[in-house]
Design a protein around this motif. Structure first.
Motif, PDB file in Angstrom:
ATOM      1  N   TRP A 111       3.100  11.240  -6.857  1.00  0.00           N
ATOM      2  CA  TRP A 111       4.246  11.445  -5.966  1.00  0.00           C
ATOM      3  C   TRP A 111       5.310  10.377  -6.188  1.00  0.00           C
ATOM      4  O   TRP A 111       6.264  10.269  -5.423  1.00  0.00           O
ATOM      5  CB  TRP A 111       3.770  11.366  -4.498  1.00  0.00           C
ATOM      6  N   TYR A 112       5.127   9.572  -7.215  1.00  0.00           N
ATOM      7  CA  TYR A 112       6.008   8.415  -7.395  1.00  0.00           C
ATOM      8  C   TYR A 112       6.770   8.469  -8.703  1.00  0.00           C
ATOM      9  O   TYR A 112       6.223   8.834  -9.740  1.00  0.00           O
ATOM     10  CB  TYR A 112       5.180   7.120  -7.368  1.00  0.00           C
ATOM     11  N   ASP A 113       8.022   8.047  -8.628  1.00  0.00           N
ATOM     12  CA  ASP A 113       8.791   7.733  -9.829  1.00  0.00           C
ATOM     13  C   ASP A 113       8.560   6.234 -10.037  1.00  0.00           C
ATOM     14  O   ASP A 113       9.147   5.408  -9.338  1.00  0.00           O
ATOM     15  CB  ASP A 113      10.266   8.065  -9.561  1.00  0.00           C
ATOM     16  N   ASN A 114       7.663   5.919 -10.963  1.00  0.00           N
ATOM     17  CA  ASN A 114       7.267   4.510 -11.137  1.00  0.00           C
ATOM     18  C   ASN A 114       8.042   3.857 -12.283  1.00  0.00           C
ATOM     19  O   ASN A 114       7.508   3.006 -13.004  1.00  0.00           O
ATOM     20  CB  ASN A 114       5.752   4.429 -11.379  1.00  0.00           C
ATOM     21  N   SER A 115       9.318   4.240 -12.412  1.00  0.00           N
ATOM     22  CA  SER A 115      10.095   3.726 -13.540  1.00  0.00           C
ATOM     23  C   SER A 115      10.316   2.206 -13.441  1.00  0.00           C
ATOM     24  O   SER A 115      10.513   1.542 -14.459  1.00  0.00           O
ATOM     25  CB  SER A 115      11.439   4.451 -13.658  1.00  0.00           C
ATOM     26  N   SER A 124       0.835  -1.211   0.000  1.00  0.00           N
ATOM     27  CA  SER A 124       0.000   0.000   0.000  1.00  0.00           C
ATOM     28  C   SER A 124       0.860   1.247   0.000  1.00  0.00           C
ATOM     29  O   SER A 124       1.997   1.235   0.472  1.00  0.00           O
ATOM     30  CB  SER A 124      -0.867  -0.018   1.264  1.00  0.00           C
ATOM     31  N   ASN A 125       0.250   2.338  -0.464  1.00  0.00           N
ATOM     32  CA  ASN A 125       0.905   3.656  -0.344  1.00  0.00           C
ATOM     33  C   ASN A 125       1.167   3.973   1.137  1.00  0.00           C
ATOM     34  O   ASN A 125       2.024   4.798   1.446  1.00  0.00           O
ATOM     35  CB  ASN A 125       0.056   4.735  -1.008  1.00  0.00           C
ATOM     36  N   HIS A 126       0.467   3.288   2.061  1.00  0.00           N
ATOM     37  CA  HIS A 126       0.656   3.567   3.487  1.00  0.00           C
ATOM     38  C   HIS A 126       1.918   2.903   4.058  1.00  0.00           C
ATOM     39  O   HIS A 126       2.274   3.159   5.200  1.00  0.00           O
ATOM     40  CB  HIS A 126      -0.606   3.184   4.258  1.00  0.00           C
ATOM     41  N   ALA A 127       2.601   2.093   3.241  1.00  0.00           N
ATOM     42  CA  ALA A 127       3.922   1.590   3.645  1.00  0.00           C
ATOM     43  C   ALA A 127       4.951   2.714   3.579  1.00  0.00           C
ATOM     44  O   ALA A 127       6.016   2.655   4.203  1.00  0.00           O
ATOM     45  CB  ALA A 127       4.351   0.439   2.742  1.00  0.00           C
ATOM     46  N   THR A 128       4.627   3.749   2.816  1.00  0.00           N
ATOM     47  CA  THR A 128       5.546   4.898   2.648  1.00  0.00           C
ATOM     48  C   THR A 128       4.806   6.223   2.894  1.00  0.00           C
ATOM     49  O   THR A 128       5.225   7.268   2.413  1.00  0.00           O
ATOM     50  CB  THR A 128       6.128   4.903   1.213  1.00  0.00           C
ATOM     51  N   GLY A 129       3.712   6.135   3.676  1.00  0.00           N
ATOM     52  CA  GLY A 129       2.823   7.301   3.808  1.00  0.00           C
ATOM     53  C   GLY A 129       3.405   8.478   4.565  1.00  0.00           C
ATOM     54  O   GLY A 129       2.867   9.595   4.480  1.00  0.00           O
ATOM     55  N   PHE A 130       4.520   8.266   5.324  1.00  0.00           N
ATOM     56  CA  PHE A 130       5.114   9.410   6.031  1.00  0.00           C
ATOM     57  C   PHE A 130       6.159  10.142   5.186  1.00  0.00           C
ATOM     58  O   PHE A 130       6.872  10.996   5.693  1.00  0.00           O
ATOM     59  CB  PHE A 130       5.662   9.018   7.407  1.00  0.00           C
ATOM     60  N   TYR A 131       6.261   9.805   3.898  1.00  0.00           N
ATOM     61  CA  TYR A 131       7.021  10.702   3.004  1.00  0.00           C
ATOM     62  C   TYR A 131       6.149  11.915   2.733  1.00  0.00           C
ATOM     63  O   TYR A 131       4.912  11.826   2.685  1.00  0.00           O
ATOM     64  CB  TYR A 131       7.392   9.986   1.695  1.00  0.00           C
ATOM     65  N   ARG A 132       6.797  13.048   2.551  1.00  0.00           N
ATOM     66  CA  ARG A 132       6.068  14.296   2.355  1.00  0.00           C
ATOM     67  C   ARG A 132       5.515  14.372   0.933  1.00  0.00           C
ATOM     68  O   ARG A 132       6.021  13.740   0.011  1.00  0.00           O
ATOM     69  CB  ARG A 132       7.002  15.493   2.630  1.00  0.00           C
ATOM     70  N   ARG A 133       4.510  15.169   0.783  1.00  0.00           N
ATOM     71  CA  ARG A 133       3.891  15.301  -0.543  1.00  0.00           C
ATOM     72  C   ARG A 133       4.774  16.076  -1.517  1.00  0.00           C
ATOM     73  O   ARG A 133       4.572  16.011  -2.725  1.00  0.00           O
ATOM     74  CB  ARG A 133       2.533  15.992  -0.417  1.00  0.00           C
ATOM     75  N   ASP A 134       5.749  16.831  -0.992  1.00  0.00           N
ATOM     76  CA  ASP A 134       6.633  17.548  -1.927  1.00  0.00           C
ATOM     77  C   ASP A 134       7.834  16.686  -2.332  1.00  0.00           C
ATOM     78  O   ASP A 134       8.762  17.171  -2.981  1.00  0.00           O
ATOM     79  CB  ASP A 134       7.075  18.913  -1.351  1.00  0.00           C
ATOM     80  N   GLN A 135       7.815  15.421  -1.963  1.00  0.00           N
ATOM     81  CA  GLN A 135       8.884  14.496  -2.372  1.00  0.00           C
ATOM     82  C   GLN A 135       8.373  13.535  -3.439  1.00  0.00           C
ATOM     83  O   GLN A 135       7.208  13.144  -3.403  1.00  0.00           O
ATOM     84  CB  GLN A 135       9.331  13.647  -1.182  1.00  0.00           C
ATOM     85  N   THR A 136       9.258  13.188  -4.365  1.00  0.00           N
ATOM     86  CA  THR A 136       8.947  12.117  -5.309  1.00  0.00           C
ATOM     87  C   THR A 136       9.753  10.905  -4.869  1.00  0.00           C
ATOM     88  O   THR A 136      10.977  10.995  -4.720  1.00  0.00           O
ATOM     89  CB  THR A 136       9.357  12.528  -6.741  1.00  0.00           C
ATOM     90  N   ILE A 137       9.070   9.777  -4.658  1.00  0.00           N
ATOM     91  CA  ILE A 137       9.787   8.592  -4.164  1.00  0.00           C
ATOM     92  C   ILE A 137       9.729   7.479  -5.205  1.00  0.00           C
ATOM     93  O   ILE A 137       8.787   7.387  -5.974  1.00  0.00           O
ATOM     94  CB  ILE A 137       9.229   8.105  -2.811  1.00  0.00           C
ATOM     95  N   ASP A 138      10.758   6.648  -5.201  1.00  0.00           N
ATOM     96  CA  ASP A 138      10.755   5.502  -6.113  1.00  0.00           C
ATOM     97  C   ASP A 138      10.736   4.200  -5.312  1.00  0.00           C
ATOM     98  O   ASP A 138      10.561   4.215  -4.088  1.00  0.00           O
ATOM     99  CB  ASP A 138      11.914   5.586  -7.118  1.00  0.00           C
ATOM    100  N   HIS A 139      10.946   3.081  -6.002  1.00  0.00           N
ATOM    101  CA  HIS A 139      10.826   1.771  -5.361  1.00  0.00           C
ATOM    102  C   HIS A 139      12.004   1.464  -4.441  1.00  0.00           C
ATOM    103  O   HIS A 139      11.981   0.462  -3.730  1.00  0.00           O
ATOM    104  CB  HIS A 139      10.739   0.693  -6.437  1.00  0.00           C
ATOM    105  N   ARG A 140      13.044   2.341  -4.438  1.00  0.00           N
ATOM    106  CA  ARG A 140      14.221   2.030  -3.624  1.00  0.00           C
ATOM    107  C   ARG A 140      14.215   2.716  -2.262  1.00  0.00           C
ATOM    108  O   ARG A 140      15.101   2.490  -1.462  1.00  0.00           O
ATOM    109  CB  ARG A 140      15.486   2.417  -4.389  1.00  0.00           C
ATOM    110  N   VAL A 141      13.242   3.603  -2.004  1.00  0.00           N
ATOM    111  CA  VAL A 141      13.244   4.309  -0.715  1.00  0.00           C
ATOM    112  C   VAL A 141      12.977   3.322   0.416  1.00  0.00           C
ATOM    113  O   VAL A 141      12.323   2.304   0.219  1.00  0.00           O
ATOM    114  CB  VAL A 141      12.174   5.432  -0.658  1.00  0.00           C
TER     115      VAL A 141
END
Ligand code: 15L
Length: 272
Positions: free
Chosen positions: A206-210, A104-121
């Motif tokens: 909010w995701y880099d889904n590359s 779920s997105n809630h596995a990484t939900g405490f990342y901020r909305r102004d951040q773009t996160i990928d599968h490696r965070v």
């Protein structure tokens, strides 16, 4: 045609996926709650015997079953930790290699909305529910490395025919896009252990889904055409923490209403 087990088949995502994938795979549907369908098997996955029974003879498992929002610890423990362990272990014993796990997105939900996160965070769960999804990801990683099992971990945003609100403009996924990702998880030959984000091609993502793109995912939908109407209705939020973080109210709420929970019966003798 591959035989695919879908657990949690009576839930929202299960219902969308059963419909979308019906012609592509021979589906075995399962849940604790009953479903009127010929290919349905009832099972309580907190019981290993049930997990062993329903995973026998399938080519792949889409393990949707579980508690799908923040809630009491015991409910999360039973449904998302014990049942998840039972399904992965039963798959190992029955020789089922391939599992698609909707994290779920809630596995990484405490990342901020102004951040773009990928599968490696590294995970930043926003709730007990989010922690249970990180458990599923970690258990899958162990099973992949130790037993050669194969996992696609899909950190799902929100599956719906249309996005519901401002936050969901960034995390929405349409039923046909989630079906495409799940099919990649079932069929892509090279998968050992991969994490992707279960979102449509949203401009506000909010995701880099590359990593999903690398596996062939080509989303057909984007939340943007819904944005104007949604933003016009949206009132400014007063919960600064929820507004700042990707997980929204999961970051502060101790309980989020569970749409799948059975309705409470009205108390006898209570006047209207
Ligand atoms: C989830 O993980 C839930 O399963 C779903 O019910 C939604 O609440 C979704 O996240 C969301 O963040 O909108």
């Amino acid at each position: 045609m591959k035989t695919v087990l879908i657990t949690g088949a009576t839930g929202d995502v299960g219902t969308h996926l059963s419909r979308e994938l019906a012609g592509t795979y021979k589906l075995r549907l399962s849940d604790r709650r009953p479903l009127k369908a010929k290919n349905f098997v009832k099972a309580d996955l907190t019981k290993m015997a049930d997990a062993l029974r329903i995973t026998k003879g399938v080519d792949a498992i889409v393990h949707l079953g579980g508690y799908s929002v923040e809630g009491p610890w015991d409910a999360i423990l039973q449904a998302n930790i014990i049942a998840c362990y039972n399904v992965f272990e039963a798959a190992r014993i029955n020789g089922v290699k391939r599992i698609v796990f909707p994290t779920s997105n809630h596995a990484t939900g405490f990342y901020r909305r102004d951040q773009t996160i990928d599968h490696r965070v590294y995970p930043k769960p926003d709730s007990r529910y989010g922690v249970s999804k990180v458990f599923g990801e970690a258990l899958g990683s162990l099973c992949a490395d130790k037993y050669g099992m194969e996992f696609l971990m899909v950190r799902i945003g929100n599956v719906n025919p249309a996005p519901l609100d401002k936050r969901r403009l960034s995390i929405w996924i349409s039923p046909r896009d989630i079906a495409q990702l799940v099919s990649i998880g079932i069929d892509h030959p090279g998968i050992k252990f991969e994490i992707v984000y279960g979102v449509s091609g949203n401009q506000r993502s909010w995701y880099d889904n590359s990593n999903a793109a690398r596996l062939g995912y080509r989303p057909q939908d984007d939340a943007e055409p819904y944005a104007q109407e949604i933003l016009a209705k949206e009132k400014p939020g007063d919960n600064a923490i929820a507004e700042a973080h990707q997980g929204g109210i999961f970051c502060t709420a101790e309980d989020v209403p569970n749409p799948a929970a059975p309705k409470k019966a009205p108390r006898k003798g209570k006047r209207k």
